[in-house]
Motif scaffolding. Structure first.
Motif, mmCIF file in Angstrom:
data_model
loop_
_atom_site.group_PDB
_atom_site.id
_atom_site.type_symbol
_atom_site.label_atom_id
_atom_site.label_comp_id
_atom_site.label_asym_id
_atom_site.label_seq_id
_atom_site.Cartn_x
_atom_site.Cartn_y
_atom_site.Cartn_z
ATOM 1 N N ASP A 47 47.809 46.443 57.175
ATOM 2 C CA ASP A 47 48.632 47.570 56.743
ATOM 3 C C ASP A 47 48.224 47.965 55.320
ATOM 4 O OD1 ASP A 47 50.635 49.047 55.480
ATOM 5 O OD2 ASP A 47 52.224 48.171 56.720
ATOM 6 N N ILE A 48 47.711 49.169 55.207
ATOM 7 C CA ILE A 48 47.161 49.596 53.922
ATOM 8 C C ILE A 48 48.217 49.607 52.813
ATOM 9 C CG2 ILE A 48 47.462 52.040 54.509
ATOM 10 C CD1 ILE A 48 44.568 50.680 52.425
ATOM 11 N N ASP A 49 49.456 49.890 53.176
ATOM 12 C CA ASP A 49 50.500 49.915 52.147
ATOM 13 C C ASP A 49 50.841 48.513 51.659
ATOM 14 O OD1 ASP A 49 50.773 52.692 52.131
ATOM 15 O OD2 ASP A 49 51.988 52.596 53.959
ATOM 16 N N LYS A 50 50.938 47.606 52.627
ATOM 17 C CA LYS A 50 51.161 46.215 52.231
ATOM 18 C C LYS A 50 50.007 45.761 51.345
ATOM 19 C CE LYS A 50 53.846 43.730 55.732
ATOM 20 N NZ LYS A 50 53.876 42.481 56.519
ATOM 21 N N GLU A 51 48.815 46.130 51.744
ATOM 22 C CA GLU A 51 47.641 45.727 50.968
ATOM 23 C C GLU A 51 47.747 46.257 49.540
ATOM 24 O OE1 GLU A 51 43.520 46.011 52.715
ATOM 25 O OE2 GLU A 51 43.235 47.289 50.959
ATOM 26 N N SER A 52 48.099 47.506 49.405
ATOM 27 C CA SER A 52 48.245 48.090 48.075
ATOM 28 C C SER A 52 49.295 47.343 47.259
ATOM 29 C CB SER A 52 48.669 49.562 48.185
ATOM 30 O OG SER A 52 47.697 50.285 48.888
ATOM 31 N N ASP A 53 50.407 47.047 47.904
ATOM 32 C CA ASP A 53 51.448 46.300 47.202
ATOM 33 C C ASP A 53 50.909 44.981 46.666
ATOM 34 O OD1 ASP A 53 53.219 48.267 47.717
ATOM 35 O OD2 ASP A 53 54.333 47.210 49.278
ATOM 36 N N TYR A 54 50.184 44.280 47.523
ATOM 37 C CA TYR A 54 49.659 42.993 47.097
ATOM 38 C C TYR A 54 48.642 43.148 45.978
ATOM 39 C CZ TYR A 54 51.998 39.959 50.421
ATOM 40 O OH TYR A 54 52.948 39.230 51.100
ATOM 41 N N ILE A 55 47.789 44.140 46.091
ATOM 42 C CA ILE A 55 46.793 44.334 45.047
ATOM 43 C C ILE A 55 47.486 44.620 43.716
ATOM 44 C CG2 ILE A 55 44.941 45.848 44.223
ATOM 45 C CD1 ILE A 55 43.977 44.032 46.388
ATOM 46 N N ASN A 56 48.471 45.474 43.750
ATOM 47 C CA ASN A 56 49.221 45.748 42.520
ATOM 48 C C ASN A 56 49.859 44.485 41.971
ATOM 49 O OD1 ASN A 56 48.551 48.386 42.596
ATOM 50 N ND2 ASN A 56 50.578 49.171 43.096
ATOM 51 N N MET A 57 50.420 43.717 42.861
ATOM 52 C CA MET A 57 51.055 42.481 42.429
ATOM 53 C C MET A 57 50.032 41.559 41.780
ATOM 54 S SD MET A 57 51.603 39.122 43.478
ATOM 55 C CE MET A 57 51.546 38.950 45.265
ATOM 56 N N LEU A 58 48.850 41.494 42.375
ATOM 57 C CA LEU A 58 47.818 40.599 41.846
ATOM 58 C C LEU A 58 47.319 41.082 40.491
ATOM 59 C CD1 LEU A 58 45.861 39.912 45.145
ATOM 60 C CD2 LEU A 58 47.314 38.317 43.879
ATOM 61 N N VAL A 59 47.098 42.377 40.373
ATOM 62 C CA VAL A 59 46.703 42.940 39.086
ATOM 63 C C VAL A 59 47.781 42.611 38.070
ATOM 64 C CG1 VAL A 59 46.396 45.082 37.801
ATOM 65 C CG2 VAL A 59 45.314 44.820 40.031
ATOM 66 N N SER A 60 48.990 42.843 38.503
ATOM 67 C CA SER A 60 50.155 42.647 37.664
ATOM 68 C C SER A 60 50.263 41.220 37.124
ATOM 69 C CB SER A 60 51.381 42.994 38.507
ATOM 70 O OG SER A 60 52.529 43.028 37.735
ATOM 71 N N THR A 61 49.996 40.251 37.984
ATOM 72 C CA THR A 61 50.107 38.864 37.537
ATOM 73 C C THR A 61 48.828 38.374 36.891
ATOM 74 O OG1 THR A 61 49.502 38.167 39.752
ATOM 75 C CG2 THR A 61 51.827 38.149 39.217
#
Lengths: 336, 336
Positions: free
Chosen positions: A100-114
DNA sequence: ATAACTATTGTTACCGATAACATCAAAATA
DNA sequence: TATTTTGATGTTATCGGTAACAATAGTTAT
């Protein structure tokens, strides 16, 4: 919460000295080093990596973003990545994008964020390009696993979809099959495109006709809702294919389930083979004929390349590794 | 790296106002809100959660620490936890402890270090108590999944090992089996102890003798190296058990493989059943008789309880949820 | 009209760690 | 002996965000 200030007080030194001991950076006398180390052990200190990554922008945390945690292919990838990460002193965080591209985006943002140190990713689809660009923007190194994305220049570990497809189709052709259907994943995923291309090329190479109706679309995920498959297969009873090539393991499982619903037997009435192996329980009752990819090595090699990239020991040019696949003949494919 | 200061400049407000918009905290006029939101979108801002958790000590990240990522039981747990987390606006990080207390400690430290909001954990063994204490010390709420740890007071989601064991043994007993062996996990894991206890109790209840030699120890992991099983089973040919109860799915798989090596057929020569189901490919060739646990609900319910705890909407007293298990009869168990 | 209040926005300090620079004493060199 | 070098440690500022408090303007009450 124990901080370096607590340690500093206890050891009677400055916080900076504590930091030096922890990071083995700069010069510290043997005497103070032990003083500090004792304090650290006594107080059970855990460094605050938020504070750390706020200044130093470095992190010993990798992430593996996969598209389906219930697929044994990916759990083996995860295992490989984890082993290498651990060996090199890194931790591995798993993220499940669920195709799911949206889930993927969420995770990427989270990873960048952390502030993750690097990412191993199986992109969910071609749109993932956006997410990879985000990683680039934040200078987070990443490795593409399994799937290719046009226009992204990076290290990558792939399987040989072309070769694997050829092998398994030849297996069917050798067994006398002439009408072979393909049930593929979504064409916005590179492996699906490659497998389809190789499917057509191989049929051509053997002078077999390519029928449009025998090229079906499904999804790589493990959910049951693709009864379209059963519909399509039940309709063309007279010109039914004698074999089906499923583009991944879950498609094969779903296909066989659907076939059974309409009382078509595998392999007596129709053979079914697929890309990617199943979990170890397959050994109990060897059933699916597959081309297996070295999943563990995808993860292991990927993690290695990623760490080299992070630690700047990688060669400047990007590396593309292609891992071979292996035909495993079991009982789901029979002579025609 | 885009920060709230960049946004502030662009929107012509103070950083604090930006922060308020992002967190929907405090009062912000509709006009400035849109100004700020536009700036955020234009600059593609991703909040730095290191900075954030450094002050506010809150985080929308949960972690699920499991002991074996290749086990379908745990991948289903993960899926459940992820769904709930996502639904509530949290992300889920997976950590694979590999049944290894040291790996587990490393991951717990890493999680504390990065300031995770809460942890769902399947402790690797009783020694995990130490790691749970660490979480307590840092005020990180956690939920125990699947396994119990004495002396730790917290929310928990467990399966009913007692009931499940009874059900599957009764199934065997009903099929005429009298000599039933158990191949268990390590006794420093609560589920193994409970299954062993229930095994003995059930045999007693049916007036069947309990033979020490029929109680074997193995491990829950998926690795082949337990040929001790085959040794033990091959030795006592004359007083060989007619059925084996494996304490989890991988033990069952390994057991059957070992039995085959020494030419003992399942279920003709010996029945094999186990706790926990296999992955979906089992449907292709229904083989193992199991007591399945509602793995998905372990994760889903656990995540729900954890989030309630984090958001302080949970009742003050700790909750212990026990989820029922279900007997699924397939082909690995036959009449004696 | 003025005090009192409210809504909105800004300022300052701090979270924990580290980079960069500063200090100081002991050792090496001239 | 005076000077430079080196080793060991400390000080200060900063990362990006937010809590706590301050300030300002606009409203309402008296």
């Amino acid at each position: 919460m124990v901080t370096i200030y607590d340690i500093a007080t206890k050891a009677n030194v400055s916080p900076m000295t504590v930091s030096r001991v922890i990071n083995k950076s700069g010069k510290v006398s043997e005497a103070t080093r032990t003083k500090v180390e004792n304090a650290i052990n006594e107080l059970n200190y855990i460094p605050n990596s938020s504070a750390r990554s706020l200044t130093s922008k470095k992190s010993k945390i990798l992430s593996l973003v996969i598209t389906d945690i219930t697929n044994p292919f990916f759990t083996k990838v995860a295992r490989g990545a984890e082993d290498k990460a651990k060996q090199m002193g890194y931790s591995l965080l798993l993220c499940n994008s669920d195709e799911d591209i949206d889930k993927e985006s969420d995770y990427i943002n989270m990873l960048v964020s952390t502030g993750v140190g690097g990412v191993l990713i199986t992109p969910s689809e071609d749109k993932s390009r956006k997410n990879l660009r985000t990683l680039n923007k934040y200078n987070i190194p990443f490795i593409l696993l399994d799937r290719k994305i046009e226009g992204i220049n990076c290290d990558a570990v792939h399987g040989d979809s072309q070769e694997g497809t050829r092998k398994i189709l030849e297996h069917l052709i050798n067994k006398g099959h002439r009408k072979i259907a393909i049930i593929n994943g979504p064409l916005d995923i590179s492996t699906a495109r490659e497998r389809q291309k190789a499917y057509i090329e191989t049929l051509n190479a053997y002078n077999l006709p390519v029928h449009e109706e025998l090229i079906l679309q499904s999804h790589y995920k493990n959910k049951d809702s693709n009864s379209d498959i059963s519909k399509l297969l039940s309709v063309k009873l007279e010109k039914r294919p004698t074999a089906i090539f499923a583009a991944n393991n879950f498609i094969a499982i779903n296909t066989i389930k659907e076939l059974r619903k309409i009382n078509i037997r595998v392999p007596e009435d129709i053979s079914v083979v697929c890309f990617d192996d199943l979990d170890p329980s397959i050994d109990l009752n060897p059933f699916l004929t597959v081309v297996a990819q070295p999943a563990y090595h995808f993860g292991f090699t990927g993690a290695q390349m990623l760490i080299e990239r992070i630690e700047k020991t990688a060669p400047p040019e990007f590396r593309k590794i292609v891992l071979p696949s292996k035909l495993i003949v079991r009982n789901s494919s029979a002579h025609n």
